[in-house]
Scaffold this motif. Sequence first.
Motif, short mmCIF file in Angstrom:
data_model
loop_
_atom_site.label_atom_id
_atom_site.label_comp_id
_atom_site.label_asym_id
_atom_site.label_seq_id
_atom_site.Cartn_x
_atom_site.Cartn_y
_atom_site.Cartn_z
N VAL A 64 0.85 -1.20 0.00
CA VAL A 64 0.00 0.00 0.00
C VAL A 64 0.88 1.25 0.00
O VAL A 64 0.65 2.19 -0.77
N GLY A 65 1.91 1.25 0.86
CA GLY A 65 2.83 2.39 0.92
C GLY A 65 3.56 2.61 -0.39
O GLY A 65 3.74 3.76 -0.82
N ALA A 66 3.94 1.52 -1.06
CA ALA A 66 4.61 1.65 -2.36
C ALA A 66 3.66 2.27 -3.38
O ALA A 66 4.07 3.13 -4.18
N GLY A 67 2.40 1.85 -3.35
CA GLY A 67 1.43 2.44 -4.28
C GLY A 67 1.25 3.92 -4.05
O GLY A 67 1.30 4.72 -4.99
N TYR A 68 1.08 4.31 -2.79
CA TYR A 68 0.98 5.74 -2.46
C TYR A 68 2.27 6.47 -2.83
O TYR A 68 2.24 7.62 -3.28
N GLY A 69 3.40 5.82 -2.63
CA GLY A 69 4.69 6.43 -2.96
C GLY A 69 4.85 6.70 -4.44
O GLY A 69 5.35 7.75 -4.86
N ILE A 70 4.40 5.75 -5.25
CA ILE A 70 4.47 5.92 -6.71
C ILE A 70 3.61 7.11 -7.15
O ILE A 70 4.03 7.91 -7.99
N VAL A 71 2.43 7.21 -6.57
CA VAL A 71 1.54 8.33 -6.92
C VAL A 71 2.21 9.66 -6.56
O VAL A 71 2.23 10.60 -7.37
N PHE A 72 2.79 9.75 -5.35
CA PHE A 72 3.44 10.99 -4.95
C PHE A 72 4.64 11.30 -5.82
O PHE A 72 4.85 12.45 -6.22
N ALA A 73 5.44 10.28 -6.15
CA ALA A 73 6.62 10.50 -7.00
C ALA A 73 6.20 11.05 -8.36
O ALA A 73 6.85 11.95 -8.90
N ALA A 74 5.10 10.54 -8.90
CA ALA A 74 4.62 11.04 -10.19
C ALA A 74 4.16 12.49 -10.08
O ALA A 74 4.49 13.32 -10.94
N ALA A 89 5.29 19.43 0.61
CA ALA A 89 4.31 18.70 -0.19
C ALA A 89 4.17 17.25 0.30
O ALA A 89 3.06 16.70 0.32
N GLY A 90 5.27 16.67 0.73
CA GLY A 90 5.23 15.31 1.28
C GLY A 90 4.40 15.25 2.55
O GLY A 90 3.60 14.33 2.74
N ALA A 91 4.56 16.24 3.42
CA ALA A 91 3.76 16.28 4.65
C ALA A 91 2.28 16.44 4.33
O ALA A 91 1.43 15.75 4.92
N VAL A 92 1.97 17.32 3.40
CA VAL A 92 0.57 17.52 2.99
C VAL A 92 0.02 16.24 2.37
O VAL A 92 -1.10 15.81 2.67
N TYR A 93 0.82 15.61 1.53
CA TYR A 93 0.40 14.36 0.90
C TYR A 93 0.15 13.28 1.97
O TYR A 93 -0.83 12.54 1.87
N GLY A 94 1.00 13.22 2.97
CA GLY A 94 0.79 12.28 4.06
C GLY A 94 -0.55 12.50 4.73
O GLY A 94 -1.27 11.54 5.06
N PHE A 95 -0.91 13.76 4.94
CA PHE A 95 -2.21 14.06 5.54
C PHE A 95 -3.35 13.65 4.60
O PHE A 95 -4.37 13.12 5.05
N VAL A 96 -3.17 13.86 3.32
CA VAL A 96 -4.19 13.45 2.34
C VAL A 96 -4.34 11.93 2.35
O VAL A 96 -5.46 11.40 2.30
N VAL A 97 -3.22 11.22 2.45
CA VAL A 97 -3.26 9.76 2.53
C VAL A 97 -4.00 9.33 3.80
O VAL A 97 -4.81 8.40 3.77
N PHE A 98 -3.73 10.02 4.91
CA PHE A 98 -4.47 9.74 6.15
C PHE A 98 -5.97 9.87 5.91
O PHE A 98 -6.75 8.98 6.23
N ALA A 99 -6.39 11.01 5.37
CA ALA A 99 -7.82 11.28 5.18
C ALA A 99 -8.45 10.25 4.24
O ALA A 99 -9.52 9.71 4.52
N ALA A 100 -7.78 9.99 3.13
CA ALA A 100 -8.30 9.01 2.16
C ALA A 100 -8.39 7.62 2.80
O ALA A 100 -9.38 6.91 2.60
N GLY A 139 4.72 10.76 4.60
CA GLY A 139 4.87 11.71 3.50
C GLY A 139 6.19 12.46 3.54
O GLY A 139 6.83 12.67 2.50
N VAL A 140 6.63 12.86 4.73
CA VAL A 140 7.90 13.58 4.86
C VAL A 140 9.06 12.67 4.48
O VAL A 140 9.96 13.07 3.73
N VAL A 141 9.07 11.45 4.98
CA VAL A 141 10.16 10.52 4.66
C VAL A 141 10.15 10.20 3.17
O VAL A 141 11.21 10.15 2.53
N LEU A 142 8.97 10.03 2.60
CA LEU A 142 8.86 9.81 1.16
C LEU A 142 9.49 10.96 0.40
O LEU A 142 10.29 10.76 -0.53
N ALA A 143 9.18 12.18 0.79
CA ALA A 143 9.75 13.36 0.13
C ALA A 143 11.27 13.40 0.30
O ALA A 143 11.99 13.71 -0.66
N LEU A 144 11.75 13.07 1.49
CA LEU A 144 13.20 13.09 1.72
C LEU A 144 13.91 12.05 0.86
O LEU A 144 15.03 12.29 0.40
#
Length: 156
Positions: A64-74, A89-100, A139-144
């Motif tokens: 699941v994390g890899a799928g979300y990661g691919i979407v964010f990378a794109a 943007a990674g932090a915001v994306y993490g929050f969006v992933v939480f909400a979704a 999201g932050v770690v993904l961005a880093l």
Amino acid sequence: MAAFAMTAAATYQGVGFFTPLYHIASSVISGDAMMQSMESAMEGNNFVFIVGPAIVGALVHMMVGAGYGIVFAAIAKVAALRGAVLTVAGAVYGFVVFAASAWLLLPLTASILGGGDPIRDMATMVGYPTFIAEHILFGVVLALVLLPLAARRAHR
């Protein structure tokens, strides 16, 4: 994210170190390991390890994390995000992933796969502050992780 979730589970939540893995696994297999881990934690044993459900939970969560990661990378590539903007943007994306996850995908998963209330109500069971923090951390770690790739693209 997993390390944070497992540390929270073993410390201030008091439900057992490996319980997050078993909780995730209960979306596709029985929740018995999750219950055993939580009951043992209440008796003072925070480290009940059951191999099969732990592996299932880790695999489900990483997929699941890899799928979300691919979407964010794109998104980051198309938007040419880099530096501090990428991290925010990674932090915001993490929050969006939480909400979704909390309000759409986990309830949907529970209905489709039969995980029931433990999956449908995962955010409530974990606690919203912890669940939100886990996802923002993701999201932050993904961005880093993406920062060096973004920097290389910028220098081309």
